[in-house]
Design an enzyme around this catalytic site. Structure first.
Site, PDB file in Angstrom:
ATOM      1  N   TYR A  30      -1.437 -10.243  14.879  1.00  0.00           N
ATOM      2  CA  TYR A  30      -1.284  -9.208  14.199  1.00  0.00           C
ATOM      3  C   TYR A  30      -2.275  -7.827  14.564  1.00  0.00           C
ATOM      4  CZ  TYR A  30      -2.516  -6.304   9.846  1.00  0.00           C
ATOM      5  OH  TYR A  30      -2.920  -5.230   9.429  1.00  0.00           O
ATOM      6  N   TYR A  87      -8.133 -22.068   3.098  1.00  0.00           N
ATOM      7  CA  TYR A  87      -8.318 -22.307   4.456  1.00  0.00           C
ATOM      8  C   TYR A  87      -9.570 -22.931   4.721  1.00  0.00           C
ATOM      9  CZ  TYR A  87      -3.698 -19.865   5.053  1.00  0.00           C
ATOM     10  OH  TYR A  87      -2.452 -19.355   4.829  1.00  0.00           O
ATOM     11  N   ALA A 125       4.321   1.578   7.851  1.00  0.00           N
ATOM     12  CA  ALA A 125       5.491   0.564   8.055  1.00  0.00           C
ATOM     13  C   ALA A 125       4.678  -0.370   9.176  1.00  0.00           C
ATOM     14  CB  ALA A 125       6.553   1.143   8.557  1.00  0.00           C
ATOM     15  N   LYS A 156      -0.115 -13.188   0.313  1.00  0.00           N
ATOM     16  CA  LYS A 156      -1.488 -12.909   0.825  1.00  0.00           C
ATOM     17  C   LYS A 156      -2.579 -13.361  -0.480  1.00  0.00           C
ATOM     18  CE  LYS A 156      -0.274  -9.771   3.819  1.00  0.00           C
ATOM     19  NZ  LYS A 156       0.188  -8.433   3.718  1.00  0.00           N
ATOM     20  N   LYS A 163      12.451  -0.065   6.196  1.00  0.00           N
ATOM     21  CA  LYS A 163      13.512  -1.012   6.597  1.00  0.00           C
ATOM     22  C   LYS A 163      13.849  -2.153   5.483  1.00  0.00           C
ATOM     23  CE  LYS A 163      14.471  -4.472  10.201  1.00  0.00           C
ATOM     24  NZ  LYS A 163      13.768  -4.968  11.318  1.00  0.00           N
ATOM     25  N   LEU A 164      13.089  -2.219   4.546  1.00  0.00           N
ATOM     26  CA  LEU A 164      13.235  -3.074   3.707  1.00  0.00           C
ATOM     27  C   LEU A 164      13.243  -4.589   4.179  1.00  0.00           C
ATOM     28  CD1 LEU A 164      15.717  -1.412   0.857  1.00  0.00           C
ATOM     29  CD2 LEU A 164      13.070  -1.525   0.850  1.00  0.00           C
ATOM     30  N   THR A 186      -6.278  -1.250  10.426  1.00  0.00           N
ATOM     31  CA  THR A 186      -6.919  -2.273   9.684  1.00  0.00           C
ATOM     32  C   THR A 186      -8.392  -2.447  10.420  1.00  0.00           C
ATOM     33  OG1 THR A 186      -7.012  -4.510   9.470  1.00  0.00           O
ATOM     34  CG2 THR A 186      -5.474  -3.837  11.146  1.00  0.00           C
ATOM     35  N   ASP A 187      -9.212  -2.958   9.477  1.00  0.00           N
ATOM     36  CA  ASP A 187     -10.487  -3.349  10.109  1.00  0.00           C
ATOM     37  C   ASP A 187     -10.142  -4.411  11.177  1.00  0.00           C
ATOM     38  OD1 ASP A 187      -9.978  -5.492   8.444  1.00  0.00           O
ATOM     39  OD2 ASP A 187     -11.862  -4.919   7.578  1.00  0.00           O
ATOM     40  N   GLU A 188      -9.057  -5.077  10.915  1.00  0.00           N
ATOM     41  CA  GLU A 188      -8.824  -6.432  11.881  1.00  0.00           C
ATOM     42  C   GLU A 188      -8.862  -6.157  13.319  1.00  0.00           C
ATOM     43  OE1 GLU A 188      -6.400  -9.479  10.195  1.00  0.00           O
ATOM     44  OE2 GLU A 188      -6.576  -8.489   8.172  1.00  0.00           O
ATOM     45  N   LYS A 221      -1.753  -4.112  16.071  1.00  0.00           N
ATOM     46  CA  LYS A 221      -2.254  -3.000  15.140  1.00  0.00           C
ATOM     47  C   LYS A 221      -2.972  -2.294  16.391  1.00  0.00           C
ATOM     48  CE  LYS A 221      -1.640  -1.642  11.570  1.00  0.00           C
ATOM     49  NZ  LYS A 221      -0.910  -0.865  11.118  1.00  0.00           N
ATOM     50  N   ASP A 237      14.941   1.766  10.157  1.00  0.00           N
ATOM     51  CA  ASP A 237      14.015   0.960  11.124  1.00  0.00           C
ATOM     52  C   ASP A 237      13.258   1.876  12.035  1.00  0.00           C
ATOM     53  OD1 ASP A 237      12.721  -0.727  12.909  1.00  0.00           O
ATOM     54  OD2 ASP A 237      14.342  -2.028  13.269  1.00  0.00           O
ATOM     55  N   ILE A 240       0.986  -1.299   0.089  1.00  0.00           N
ATOM     56  CA  ILE A 240      -0.100  -0.001   0.071  1.00  0.00           C
ATOM     57  C   ILE A 240       0.906   0.969   0.224  1.00  0.00           C
ATOM     58  CG2 ILE A 240      -1.914   1.070   1.315  1.00  0.00           C
ATOM     59  CD1 ILE A 240      -2.764  -1.584   2.578  1.00  0.00           C
ATOM     60  N   THR A 291       7.746  -4.291  15.897  1.00  0.00           N
ATOM     61  CA  THR A 291       7.630  -3.234  14.900  1.00  0.00           C
ATOM     62  C   THR A 291       6.257  -2.434  14.876  1.00  0.00           C
ATOM     63  OG1 THR A 291       8.782  -4.276  13.012  1.00  0.00           O
ATOM     64  CG2 THR A 291       7.068  -2.848  12.219  1.00  0.00           C
TER      65      THR A 291
END
Ligand code: NAD
Ligand code: TYD
Length: 356
Positions: A162, A219, A85, A201, A37-38, A136-138, A166, A62, A15, A103
């Site tokens: 995750y 899944y 990031a 993904k 940070k790649l 995120t919506d998560e 977030k 970083d 994104i 992170t």
């Protein structure tokens, strides 16, 4: 607001690269500083077309490196931060939650604290500044199959490492507004798809597997539902919200576009096969039902009416149209795919799916 120097973190990722491209091309008067940070997910090839532009700078760093973040903000006199990031893949977070806490939580905190110290040292302090956190919506957890939607008021109930990381970063961002008066904004977006998405993904992974006639690991029963948004529509929303959004507000971003995984898989097979000139149904037998993801959220769906009403944003693409564009892009950019699926990634991938 007339921002002059903007840090975009995670700009070499999926994104982030679309956001960097949009800002570099649309705002030649801004300096756009991409801090990345790649990691395995960051790829400068995503930005080849703009890397020579005079208003663009890439800094390999970083976000957890507080000193580096503070010096960069001072050096570039940064007045805006768009923070993307993150470690972003749920399956990886299940295997390695510490990296996600580091992170997503500590990295966000490091950026917030660096911005606080820098902006508070200026005579005008927070005036004309903006810290925009992309989430995120998560964080809202999972919905039942009952038509309900996540609104900006929905309680946070993250389930995966995750989404927990977030959610924590979102709370820190709001705390910096409430405690120190930092002008922050948080947005929570649904699943994105489009060019340059790392093939761990669902959509790019399956397009590549169909092309190479490799199994498609669905899944569980493939009944989980996600709300999909074309990545350039997300980047456009970020532009509008960065410039016109109200400080301290949250905006949900989504396409009112819910799809069951298995229906997406069938659409991908049909689209790839048609574009490659294969007979209809040729690759249906690639569908392979595998052990479900642990704690797999049943359904995500976003109510983005606030953003639509208050700031006039609308998704521009129908899903079938967006998928066609996306499949074409991956088929036309096999070099990009070969590059990111070689070496370390391949080893990770083999390990991840062993035994499923
Ligand atoms: P991505 O994994 O493709 O890219 C993440 C980028 O961040 C990479 O370029 C990586 O190198 C960089 N990065 C990771 N750790 C870093 C660190 N410690 N310091 C500096 N750079 C670091 O992710 P994405 O899908 O583009 O997601 C970007 C953001 O949008 C994330 O914050 C994610 O939570 C959020 N988001 C993603 C989606 C989605 O569907 N992909 C949906 C909603 C929100
Ligand atoms: P993904 O693209 O990982 O995004 P997220 O977990 O953030 O929603 O997965 C999208 C959906 O596809 C999710 O319900 C999990 C499912 N999925 C599979 O069935 N097989 C796969 O190999 C992957 C990567 C995902």
């Amino acid at each position: 607001m007339n921002h002059k120097a903007i840090i975009i973190t995670g700009g070499a990722g999926f994104i982030g690269s679309h956001v960097v491209r949009l800002f570099v091309n649309k705002y030649p008067e801004y300096k756009v500083i991409n801090v990345d940070k790649l990691t395995y997910a960051g790829n400068l090839a995503n930005l080849k077309d703009i890397e020579e532009k005079p208003n663009y700078r890439f800094v390999k760093a970083d976000i957890c490196d507080f000193d580096a973040m503070l010096s960069l903000m001072q050096e570039e006199k940064v007045d805006g931060i768009i923070h993307l990031a993150a470690e972003s893949h749920v399956d990886r977070s299940i295997k390695d939650p510490f990296t996600f806490a580091r992170t997503n939580v500590m990295g966000t905190l490091s950026l917030l604290q660096a911005a606080k110290l820098y902006w508070e040292s200026l005579p005008e302090k927070y005036e004309g500044k903006r810290f925009y956190h992309i989430s995120t919506d998560e964080v809202y957890g999972a919905l039942k199959m009952d038509g309900s939607l996540f609104t900006e008021e929905t309680k946070y109930q993250p389930h995966s490492p995750y989404s927990a990381a977030k959610a924590s970063s979102d709370h820190f961002v709001r705390a910096y507004h409430d405690t120190y008066g930092m002008p922050t904004i948080v947005t929570n977006c649904s699943n994105n798809y489009g060019p340059y998405q790392f093939p761990e993904k669902l959509i790019p992974l399956f397009i590549n597997n169909i092309r190479h006639r490799k199994p498609l690991p669905v899944y569980g029963k493939g009944e989980n539902v996600r709300d999909w948004l074309y990545v350039e529509d997300h980047a456009r929303a970020i532009d509008i919200i960065f410039h016109k959004g109200k400080t301290a507000e949250t905006y949900n971003i989504g396409g009112f576009n819910e799809w069951k995984n298995i229906d997406i898989v069938k659409l991908l097979i049909a689209t790839v096969d048609r574009l490659l000139g294969r007979p209809e149904g040729a690759d249906d037998d690639l569908i392979t039902y595998v052990t479900d993801r642990a704690g797999h959220d049943l359904r995500y769906a976003i109510d983005s009416r606030k953003l639509q009403k208050e700031l006039g944003w609308e998704p521009s693409l129908q899903f079938e149209e967006g998928i066609e564009k996306t499949v074409r892009w991956y088929l036309d950019n096999q070099d990009w795919m070969d590059n990111v699926t070689s070496g370390d990634y391949q080893r990770y991938y083999d390990d991840m799916y062993k035994g499923r």
